[in-house]
Design an enzyme around this catalytic site. Sequence first.
Site, PDB file in Angstrom:
ATOM      1  N   TYR A 151       0.829  -1.210   0.000  1.00 53.80           N
ATOM      2  CA  TYR A 151       0.000   0.000   0.000  1.00 53.80           C
ATOM      3  C   TYR A 151       0.867   1.264   0.000  1.00 53.80           C
ATOM      4  CZ  TYR A 151      -3.888   3.038   1.556  1.00 53.80           C
ATOM      5  OH  TYR A 151      -4.845   4.025   1.663  1.00 53.80           O
ATOM      6  N   LYS A 155       0.926   4.074  -2.915  1.00 60.63           N
ATOM      7  CA  LYS A 155       0.551   5.461  -2.634  1.00 60.63           C
ATOM      8  C   LYS A 155       1.711   6.425  -2.913  1.00 60.63           C
ATOM      9  CE  LYS A 155      -3.732   4.976  -1.384  1.00 60.63           C
ATOM     10  NZ  LYS A 155      -4.808   5.433  -2.299  1.00 60.63           N
TER      11      LYS A 155
END
Length: 250
Positions: A151, A155
């Site tokens: 993640y 991001k």
Amino acid sequence: MNTRIAVVTGAARGIGAAVAQQLAADGCAVAVVDLDEAACLLVAESIEKSGGRAIAVGTDVSDEEAVAAGVARVVQELGPPTVLVNNAGVIRDNLLFRMTVADWDLVMDVHLRGSFLMTRAVQGHMIERKFGRIVNMSSTSALGNRGQANYAAAKAGLQGFTKTLALELGKFGVTVNAIAPGFIETEMTHETAERIGVPFEEFKAGAAAQIPVARVGQPEDIAHAVSFFASEAAGFVSGQVLYVAGGPKA
């Protein structure tokens, strides 16, 4: 916004739903995009009940053909999109040695591949009209977060994607910015608390204790930031990453 057409991905709940509703309140017609069209329909109906215009579009943003079909439907039913919010996302948290290739690939596919496919599909409409607003949803996790190697990498990648597109598309009247939310009270954070076995109120209180404004964020906090980036007033703001986290995260 003179009836701009906005596309919001991951808009069936949480931050995406709040963004869709805010853009509708700003005067945009909104395509509510998510995997589950029935869930999208609930958001679209709430927008229409408030006097706005919206459609529900069930689309897998990581699937090239599905994205092409979804954007074609938006053009046909609402008009050429000039606002895009790449918000669709998933989490598959785990420490690196426990993380599977499937966990890694899914997070990359939805966040990075999905944002790429959606942006590529709509940018031509923006360039043709010499106006466009693209907002990519990053996260404070881009700065690093234990148990989120996939993640965090996705991001952080979206921030590089944002800055590069700002350079490429600026001369066509298209701005590209990113928002990096901190702790936002959503179904996703509820699920995280449940996964680690902590009561949500306790989980939320622990997060708030570390935030300078002494509270966790709400989806509407992010929606207001999107509203600015999507506005005509933000035409001289591009390539920026705005941390909406209740304090100086970056």
